[in-house]
Design an enzyme around this catalytic site. Structure first.
Site, PDB file in Angstrom:
ATOM      1  N   TYR A 141       0.862  -1.181   0.000  1.00 40.64           N
ATOM      2  CA  TYR A 141       0.000   0.000   0.000  1.00 40.64           C
ATOM      3  C   TYR A 141       0.896   1.226   0.000  1.00 40.64           C
ATOM      4  O   TYR A 141       1.873   1.281   0.744  1.00 40.64           O
ATOM      5  CB  TYR A 141      -0.882  -0.015   1.254  1.00 40.64           C
ATOM      6  CG  TYR A 141      -1.748   1.214   1.441  1.00 40.64           C
ATOM      7  CD1 TYR A 141      -2.906   1.391   0.688  1.00 40.64           C
ATOM      8  CD2 TYR A 141      -1.426   2.188   2.381  1.00 40.64           C
ATOM      9  CE1 TYR A 141      -3.707   2.512   0.867  1.00 40.64           C
ATOM     10  CE2 TYR A 141      -2.217   3.307   2.570  1.00 40.64           C
ATOM     11  CZ  TYR A 141      -3.367   3.463   1.808  1.00 40.64           C
ATOM     12  OH  TYR A 141      -4.163   4.569   1.994  1.00 40.64           O
ATOM     13  N   ASP A 236       9.301   2.222  -1.114  1.00 40.21           N
ATOM     14  CA  ASP A 236       8.402   2.957  -0.233  1.00 40.21           C
ATOM     15  C   ASP A 236       8.795   2.623   1.206  1.00 40.21           C
ATOM     16  O   ASP A 236       8.458   1.558   1.722  1.00 40.21           O
ATOM     17  CB  ASP A 236       6.956   2.561  -0.520  1.00 40.21           C
ATOM     18  CG  ASP A 236       5.967   3.257   0.412  1.00 40.21           C
ATOM     19  OD1 ASP A 236       6.417   3.831   1.433  1.00 40.21           O
ATOM     20  OD2 ASP A 236       4.756   3.211   0.138  1.00 40.21           O
ATOM     21  N   LYS A 264       5.930   9.330   8.119  1.00 38.43           N
ATOM     22  CA  LYS A 264       5.823   8.846   9.498  1.00 38.43           C
ATOM     23  C   LYS A 264       6.974   9.313  10.401  1.00 38.43           C
ATOM     24  O   LYS A 264       6.931  10.422  10.904  1.00 38.43           O
ATOM     25  CB  LYS A 264       5.677   7.325   9.505  1.00 38.43           C
ATOM     26  CG  LYS A 264       4.412   6.895   8.717  1.00 38.43           C
ATOM     27  CD  LYS A 264       3.954   5.501   9.011  1.00 38.43           C
ATOM     28  CE  LYS A 264       2.923   4.979   8.042  1.00 38.43           C
ATOM     29  NZ  LYS A 264       1.547   5.155   8.432  1.00 38.43           N
TER      30      LYS A 264
END
Ligand code: HOZ
Length: 425
Positions: A141, A236, A264
């Site tokens: 994702y 990613d 994050k």
């Protein structure tokens, strides 16, 4: 107000009562818990109930909630101004640190979320290669980017959605999906269509179909194949960056991608994203090059200060070693407790990211992840929640250990797990 009332009120004004679908407990049932505050490894709901927190806001809070140094940095910056819309030295400072920690990043650009980072990296890859195709991995994702919602993990998988209406067919048709940990599938695709493909994007450690480590040499093989076919490799690292190793998963596994995406941890709990890579590629971005990308709050000073402070805390001696020890003990303890209760589990872990799958495993890709008994995961989730331990409200996410989880948290978590597993059999 009860959680039910809070949720009902939220539903009147917010679709599904949440600002990100997976928070709504759709994967585990029940009413979401509304949180009021966090401190260290713990969060407190609106009734004042305390939880040991393994959600960590889905990854950013690697030094715990409201770390005094991060809070002080944010307070100090808030007094000086929260956004300038002009360059600040703070951006250069954080960019220098990112480039220092991640060898494949010679230049980096800050954005406001992980989704923006992956979206921009893909545009850059398409812009520099002049090709339109994108390869993604089933179950990975990368935020809610149009081209990347095909066979996506996280909330899309949790809610068993086939993808999303609103994504133009023409765009979805440019996305080629291959299984994780399957270099042969990538090779076949590149042999057939390599000249049409701009990039492959993948999570070096999958975290959005639950945690799945890369098989030995998988990432190296992807690197070789992409080089051979002139396809850019984008890692990613929004979840793994500065978490599984100071230099991210790419440093842990010795891979040099062309582009990397972050988020994050580098925002220290404030909204941030970043993408970086080889200078010759990054310099194709406007204003130097023709590939356009921009943002009013990009490089936001509050997020930069929180990120700098977080990286400084992480750089202190022994921080990653302690997180590894606690996470290893958690993995072993949960596996032992589940097995003793007669449950069959596979606990996958890389560093301070972990997922309990209720299946014999091994869990190596999307197909094996979806073999897990999600009904049992829901019982595990609610049993732990009742006992004051907050794990992700979805089978297809990660548990995150912070630098402030220690022996006390470990002991209490394993006690809750023994009781929960006992109740489940
Ligand atoms: N992207 C997150 C899961 N991998 C979910 C974010 C959220 O719901 O807050």
């Amino acid at each position: 107000m009860s959680m039910e009332k809070l949720f009902a009120e939220a539903n009147r004004f917010i679709p599904g009562g949440v600002d990100s679908p997976v928070r709504a407990f759709g994967g585990v049932g029940g009413t979401p818990v509304f949180m009021e505050r966090g401190s260290g490894a713990r969060v407190y709901d609106t009734d004042g109930k305390e939880y040991i927190d393994y959600l960590g806001s889905w990854g950013p809070l690697i030094v715990g909630h409201a770390h005094p140094r991060v809070v002080a940095a944010i307070r100090d910056q808030a007094g000086k101004g929260t956004s300038f819309g002009a360059p600040s030295e703070l951006e250069t400072d954080l960019a220098r640190r990112v480039c220092g920690l991640v060898p494949a990043c010679e230049k980096v650009r800050f954005v406001s979320s992980g989704t923006e980072a992956t979206m921009s990296a893909i545009r850059l890859a398409r812009g520099v290669t002049g090709r339109q195709g994108v390869v993604k991995v089933a179950g990975c994702y990368h935020g809610h980017v149009d081209s990347l919602l095909v066979s996506a993990g996280s909330g899309v998988l949790t809610l068993s959605l086939p993808g999303s209406p609103g994504v133009p067919d023409a765009l979805a048709a440019l996305t080629h999906v291959i299984p994780y940990n399957d270099p042969a599938a990538l090779e076949r695709l590149l042999v057939e269509k390599g000249s049409e493909i701009a990039c492959i994007i993948l999570e070096p450690v999958a975290g959005n179909m639950g945690v799945i480590p890369p098989a030995a040499k998988y990432l190296k093989k992807v690197r070789e194949l992409t080089r051979e076919h002139g396809v850019l490799m984008i890692l990613d690292e929004v979840m793994t960056g500065f978490r599984v190793h100071a230099g991210g998963a790419q440093t842990l596994f010795g891979i040099k991608p062309d582009l990397s995406c972050f988020g994050k941890v580098i925002g220290g709990g404030l909204p941030v994203g970043a993408f970086g890579g080889r200078a010759d590629l990054m310099d194709q971005l406007a204003p130097v090059g023709p590939v356009y990308q921009a943002g009013t709050l990009s490089g936001n000073p509050l997020a930069m200060r929180a990120g700098i402070e977080t990286l400084d805390i992480l750089a202190e001696d022994g921080t990653y070693r302690r997180m590894e020890e606690v996470s290893g003990a958690l993995q072993a303890g949960l596996t032992q407790a589940a097995t003793a209760a007669g449950l069959t589990v596979t606990a996958n872990r890389v560093g301070s990211m972990m997922t309990m799958f209720f299946t014999a495993g091994p869990v190596t890709d999307f197909d094996s992840a979806t073999q897990s008994d999600t009904g049992l995961y829901a019982k595990y989730f609610h049993g732990m929640l009742k006992r004051g331990v907050y794990v992700a409200p979805s089978q297809f996410e990660a548990a995150f250990v912070s630098s402030l989880h220690g022996d006390a948290e470990l002991e209490a978590t394993l006690k809750a797990a023994r009781e929960t597993f006992g109740e489940m059999t």
